[in-house]
Each structure stands twice: as structure tokens, then as C-alpha cells.
Design a protein around this motif. Structure first.
Motif, PDB file in Angstrom:
ATOM      1  N   GLU A   1       0.840  -1.194   0.000  1.00  0.00           N
ATOM      2  CA  GLU A   1       0.000   0.000   0.000  1.00  0.00           C
ATOM      3  C   GLU A   1       0.877   1.246   0.000  1.00  0.00           C
ATOM      4  O   GLU A   1       2.078   1.181   0.276  1.00  0.00           O
ATOM      5  CB  GLU A   1      -0.935   0.008   1.221  1.00  0.00           C
ATOM      6  CG  GLU A   1      -0.216   0.056   2.551  1.00  0.00           C
ATOM      7  CD  GLU A   1      -1.170   0.030   3.737  1.00  0.00           C
ATOM      8  OE1 GLU A   1      -2.333  -0.357   3.564  1.00  0.00           O
ATOM      9  OE2 GLU A   1      -0.734   0.419   4.835  1.00  0.00           O
ATOM     10  N   PHE A   2       0.265   2.371  -0.338  1.00  0.00           N
ATOM     11  CA  PHE A   2       0.971   3.649  -0.357  1.00  0.00           C
ATOM     12  C   PHE A   2       0.344   4.588   0.671  1.00  0.00           C
ATOM     13  O   PHE A   2      -0.832   4.445   1.035  1.00  0.00           O
ATOM     14  CB  PHE A   2       0.892   4.287  -1.747  1.00  0.00           C
ATOM     15  CG  PHE A   2       1.581   3.493  -2.822  1.00  0.00           C
ATOM     16  CD1 PHE A   2       2.944   3.573  -2.996  1.00  0.00           C
ATOM     17  CD2 PHE A   2       0.844   2.674  -3.678  1.00  0.00           C
ATOM     18  CE1 PHE A   2       3.584   2.836  -4.006  1.00  0.00           C
ATOM     19  CE2 PHE A   2       1.462   1.942  -4.673  1.00  0.00           C
ATOM     20  CZ  PHE A   2       2.835   2.022  -4.836  1.00  0.00           C
ATOM     21  N   ILE A   3       1.138   5.545   1.128  1.00  0.00           N
ATOM     22  CA  ILE A   3       0.646   6.572   2.046  1.00  0.00           C
ATOM     23  C   ILE A   3       0.591   7.891   1.290  1.00  0.00           C
ATOM     24  O   ILE A   3       1.596   8.342   0.725  1.00  0.00           O
ATOM     25  CB  ILE A   3       1.564   6.720   3.281  1.00  0.00           C
ATOM     26  CG1 ILE A   3       1.600   5.415   4.074  1.00  0.00           C
ATOM     27  CG2 ILE A   3       1.095   7.873   4.172  1.00  0.00           C
ATOM     28  CD1 ILE A   3       2.690   5.368   5.131  1.00  0.00           C
TER      29      ILE A   3
ATOM     30  N   VAL B   1      -8.479  11.847   2.504  1.00  0.00           N
ATOM     31  CA  VAL B   1      -7.137  12.169   3.008  1.00  0.00           C
ATOM     32  C   VAL B   1      -7.171  13.429   3.874  1.00  0.00           C
ATOM     33  O   VAL B   1      -6.515  13.507   4.910  1.00  0.00           O
ATOM     34  CB  VAL B   1      -6.139  12.337   1.835  1.00  0.00           C
ATOM     35  CG1 VAL B   1      -4.813  12.914   2.309  1.00  0.00           C
ATOM     36  CG2 VAL B   1      -5.915  11.005   1.148  1.00  0.00           C
TER      37      VAL B   1
ATOM     38  N   LYS C   1      -7.008   8.279   7.787  1.00  0.00           N
ATOM     39  CA  LYS C   1      -6.760   7.196   6.828  1.00  0.00           C
ATOM     40  C   LYS C   1      -6.150   7.787   5.553  1.00  0.00           C
ATOM     41  O   LYS C   1      -6.849   8.285   4.675  1.00  0.00           O
ATOM     42  CB  LYS C   1      -8.067   6.467   6.494  1.00  0.00           C
ATOM     43  CG  LYS C   1      -7.870   5.291   5.536  1.00  0.00           C
ATOM     44  CD  LYS C   1      -9.216   4.783   5.022  1.00  0.00           C
ATOM     45  CE  LYS C   1      -9.001   3.706   3.954  1.00  0.00           C
ATOM     46  NZ  LYS C   1      -8.340   4.238   2.737  1.00  0.00           N
ATOM     47  N   THR C   2      -4.833   7.756   5.489  1.00  0.00           N
ATOM     48  CA  THR C   2      -4.146   8.330   4.328  1.00  0.00           C
ATOM     49  C   THR C   2      -3.497   7.250   3.472  1.00  0.00           C
ATOM     50  O   THR C   2      -2.654   7.546   2.642  1.00  0.00           O
ATOM     51  CB  THR C   2      -3.069   9.334   4.786  1.00  0.00           C
ATOM     52  OG1 THR C   2      -2.134   8.640   5.636  1.00  0.00           O
ATOM     53  CG2 THR C   2      -3.683  10.491   5.540  1.00  0.00           C
ATOM     54  N   THR C   3      -3.882   5.988   3.701  1.00  0.00           N
ATOM     55  CA  THR C   3      -3.298   4.899   2.906  1.00  0.00           C
ATOM     56  C   THR C   3      -4.213   4.537   1.739  1.00  0.00           C
ATOM     57  O   THR C   3      -5.425   4.698   1.814  1.00  0.00           O
ATOM     58  CB  THR C   3      -3.071   3.644   3.773  1.00  0.00           C
ATOM     59  OG1 THR C   3      -4.313   3.215   4.319  1.00  0.00           O
ATOM     60  CG2 THR C   3      -2.077   3.926   4.894  1.00  0.00           C
TER      61      THR C   3
ATOM     62  N   SER D   1      -4.394   1.226  -1.213  1.00  0.00           N
ATOM     63  CA  SER D   1      -3.802  -0.061  -1.589  1.00  0.00           C
ATOM     64  C   SER D   1      -3.086   0.040  -2.931  1.00  0.00           C
ATOM     65  O   SER D   1      -3.315   0.968  -3.717  1.00  0.00           O
ATOM     66  CB  SER D   1      -4.895  -1.128  -1.655  1.00  0.00           C
ATOM     67  OG  SER D   1      -5.758  -0.873  -2.756  1.00  0.00           O
TER      68      SER D   1
ATOM     69  N   CYS E   1      -4.365   2.307  -5.956  1.00  0.00           N
ATOM     70  CA  CYS E   1      -3.517   3.334  -6.579  1.00  0.00           C
ATOM     71  C   CYS E   1      -3.452   3.111  -8.084  1.00  0.00           C
ATOM     72  O   CYS E   1      -3.545   4.061  -8.868  1.00  0.00           O
ATOM     73  CB  CYS E   1      -2.118   3.273  -5.965  1.00  0.00           C
ATOM     74  SG  CYS E   1      -1.087   4.703  -6.351  1.00  0.00           S
TER      75      CYS E   1
ATOM     76  N   ASN F   1       7.209   4.147   0.808  1.00  0.00           N
ATOM     77  CA  ASN F   1       5.903   4.071   0.144  1.00  0.00           C
ATOM     78  C   ASN F   1       5.061   5.327   0.335  1.00  0.00           C
ATOM     79  O   ASN F   1       3.849   5.294   0.198  1.00  0.00           O
ATOM     80  CB  ASN F   1       5.131   2.848   0.646  1.00  0.00           C
ATOM     81  CG  ASN F   1       4.762   2.967   2.114  1.00  0.00           C
ATOM     82  OD1 ASN F   1       5.409   3.718   2.858  1.00  0.00           O
ATOM     83  ND2 ASN F   1       3.746   2.242   2.551  1.00  0.00           N
ATOM     84  N   GLU F   2       5.711   6.450   0.653  1.00  0.00           N
ATOM     85  CA  GLU F   2       4.991   7.715   0.862  1.00  0.00           C
ATOM     86  C   GLU F   2       4.924   8.517  -0.434  1.00  0.00           C
ATOM     87  O   GLU F   2       5.953   8.900  -0.992  1.00  0.00           O
ATOM     88  CB  GLU F   2       5.664   8.546   1.963  1.00  0.00           C
ATOM     89  CG  GLU F   2       5.553   7.941   3.347  1.00  0.00           C
ATOM     90  CD  GLU F   2       6.163   8.840   4.410  1.00  0.00           C
ATOM     91  OE1 GLU F   2       6.976   9.740   4.061  1.00  0.00           O
ATOM     92  OE2 GLU F   2       5.843   8.660   5.592  1.00  0.00           O
TER      93      GLU F   2
ATOM     94  N   CYS G   1      -2.948   9.364  -6.588  1.00  0.00           N
ATOM     95  CA  CYS G   1      -1.925   8.576  -7.295  1.00  0.00           C
ATOM     96  C   CYS G   1      -1.743   9.092  -8.710  1.00  0.00           C
ATOM     97  O   CYS G   1      -2.378   8.594  -9.653  1.00  0.00           O
ATOM     98  CB  CYS G   1      -2.314   7.103  -7.292  1.00  0.00           C
ATOM     99  SG  CYS G   1      -2.128   6.321  -5.692  1.00  0.00           S
TER     100      CYS G   1
END
Length: 314
Positions: A11-13, A84, A89-91, A93, A97, A172-173, A179
Motif C-alpha cells: 500500500e501507499f501513504i 485524506v 486514513k491516508t493509505t 492499496s 492506486c 511508500n509515501e 496517485c
């Protein structure tokens, strides 16, 4: 080894506007209002053109397609951005993305070609009024619309698949609020030189070429306007062309700066502001600029409103 690297990021942040925590609520409020107005404005245009058969001509059918694209473009970006801004919850998947980038490129690419088609339609209508019905007939309309959508799908499929075929080893930030290709590309731990050449070439073909054709068509339109005998007619036509060109320049200019060099050395905040121009402002402005200022659209809207009032009073 490559598969292991890719699977190391599940996952990405999304960092969003985390540098300005004190402004998060105000930014959320502005974005929410903008999103709702965008949805409402484009939905009105889609509905009015669908319901009023007198508007089933190329000009308005092009605009209806543009509103569908703007509505979809906003829906691909804004909900995640609002989440965001409003929650912790700023993630997002890996798959989420991928999907968001795909739809952003699909609708963005489609809009690039569709704005070119709209400019061509206006050029034919103003510069060749007598032969306009044969130049832009229903068959030409369908071909231009299909070409725009198919081109958007091809751009999205090639670019998104290529970006996510690279290995992501961490961090992963994503220093962005959704995205988008450039900030995601910064997390890739592989040589992206070939992709950057593709991005440069693709941006010239998809963004620069339609933009230059639009500018050329408006130069021809301006020459025709200058020959108009009526001062009021000239002023009205200049006003319309100026507003169209402002919207087009805002969209193509910022998209060009973002995608021509995906790893350009703009600051993260500058990149975010450029992205806002074509993801937030143009979907908001285009309904007003292209449709809601139009007298025929206003008349159709009033006619439908009066019909609704009559039905409620019966």
C-alpha cells in the motif's frame, strides 16, 4: 527478485497537505464545495441535453460528452482527496492506486482529444457556416467522440501498466493527494529512462499537438470575428473565445508541465498546485464556460424548469 521487490509495497501513504495541518479543515471545506458544484453543474448539462431534443446537434453532444468526462474525472480524484483531508486514513492499496491512476489518465487523455474536437467543431461552424452541416455531421461526431475515448483508454492502459510494472522497494509515501504518475514514479527503484522518453513523446502527441491545433483554430476564428460588421457581435464572440482559451490554456498548460518531464525538479507543493488546476478548476469552470453561458442552454434549462413547475402544480 523483481517480484519480491514489487510485493514489498502492499500500500501507499498519501501525504496530501500534511505540511499545513492547521489548514486541513479549510482546504477540505473548499474542495468539498468545489466538488459538489462540479458534480451539479455537469449533471445539469448532461440532463438538459439528454432531455431537450432540440439540443441533439453536434455542438451540444460534444459538450455533453465533455461533461461526462469532467464528472468522471472529478469522481476519480476528489473522493480520495477528501478522505485524506478529513480523516487519519491516508493509505491507499497498491490495486487502488493502480485503478486511480488508470482512470485519471483515461479521463484526462479523453479530455485532451475531446477539447480538440470541440475546437474543430467551433472552427467549422464559424469559419465555414454554409458547409458546416456536411463538415460536422452525426457520422463525424460519432467518429471523433469514439476516437477521443479509445485514445484515452489506450493512453491509460499503456502508461499505468508500465508504471506499475516497475519494482517498488520502499519508501511508500506519495507526496501528493492522489496517485498521479510523477509522484508515484519517484518511488520506483529502477531505471525509468525509457519511460521518461515515452512520457515526453506521449505528452507532445497527446497534450501539445491538440493544444496547438486548438490555438490555430481560434486564430482562424478570431480573423473571422474581426470581419464582423456588428460591434456587439464582435465583443460577444471575443468574450466567448477568450473564456474558451483561458480554460484550454489552464488545462493543457498545467498538464503539459506535469507530464512532459515526470521527474522534473519542481517542488512537491508546486506539483500539487499544478495538479489542482486541471483536476479541480477545469472541471468546475468548463460547464460555466462552454455551456451554462450559452443562450440556447439557458432557454432549454428554463423550459425544463417551467415544465417541472407546471407538473408540480397540476
Amino acid at each position: 527478485m523483481r517480484k519480491q521487490n514489487q510485493s514489498s509495497v502492499a500500500e501507499f501513504i498519501l501525504l496530501g497537505f500534511s505540511n499545513f495541518p492547521e489548514l486541513q479543515e479549510q482546504i477540505f471545506g473548499v474542495f468539498l464545495v468545489t466538488y459538489l458544484v462540479t458534480l451539479m453543474g455537469n449533471a445539469i448539462i448532461i440532463a438538459v441535453i439528454f432531455l431537450d431534443h432540440s439540443l441533439h446537434i453536434p455542438m451540444y453532444l460534444f459538450l455533453q460528452n465533455l461533461s461526462v468526462v469532467e464528472e468522471s474525472f472529478s469522481a476519480a480524484v476528489m473522493p480520495e482527496m477528501l478522505v485524506v483531508l478529513s480523516t487519519k486514513k491516508t493509505t491507499i492499496s497498491f490495486v487502488g492506486c493502480f485503478a486511480q491512476m488508470y482512470f485519471i489518465l483515461l479521463f484526462g487523455g479523453t479530455e485532451c482529444f475531446l477539447l480538440g474536437a470541440i475546437a474543430y467543431d467551433r472552427f467549422a461552424a464559424i469559419c465555414h457556416p454554409l458547409t458546416y452541416p456536411t463538415i460536422v455531421n452525426k457520422s463525424v461526431l460519432v467518429k471523433l467522440v469514439i476516437f477521443s475515448w479509445v485514445s484515452g483508454i489506450m493512453v491509460a492502459t499503456v502508461q499505468t501498466t508500465w508504471v506499475f510494472s516497475f519494482p517498488f522497494c520502499g519508501p511508500n509515501e506519495i507526496n501528493h493527494f492522489f496517485c498521479e504518475t510523477p509522484p508515484v514514479l519517484e518511488l520506483v527503484c529502477a531505471d525509468t529512462f525509457l519511460f521518461e522518453i515515452y512520457a515526453f513523446t506521449g505528452t507532445i502527441l497527446i497534450v501539445m499537438v491538440p493544444f496547438l491545433l486548438i490555438l490555430l483554430s481560434y486564430v482562424r476564428i478570431l480573423f473571422v470575428i474581426l470581419k464582423m460588421p456588428s460591434t456587439i457581435g464582435r465583443q460577444k464572440a471575443f468574450s466567448t473565445c477568450a473564456s474558451h482559451l483561458t480554460s484550454v490554456t489552464l488545462f493543457y498548460g498545467t498538464a503539459n508541465m506535469t507530464y512532459l518531464q515526470p521527474k522534473a525538479s519542481y517542488s512537491p507543493e508546486t506539483k500539487k498546485l499544478m495538479s489542482l488546476a486541471y483536476t479541480l478548476l477545469t472541471p468546475l469552470l468548463n460547464p460555466l464556460i462552454y455551456s451554462l453561458r450559452n443562450n440556447e442552454m439557458k432557454r432549454a434549462l428554463m423550459k425544463l424548469w417551467r415544465r417541472k413547475v407546471v407538473l408540480h402544480t397540476v
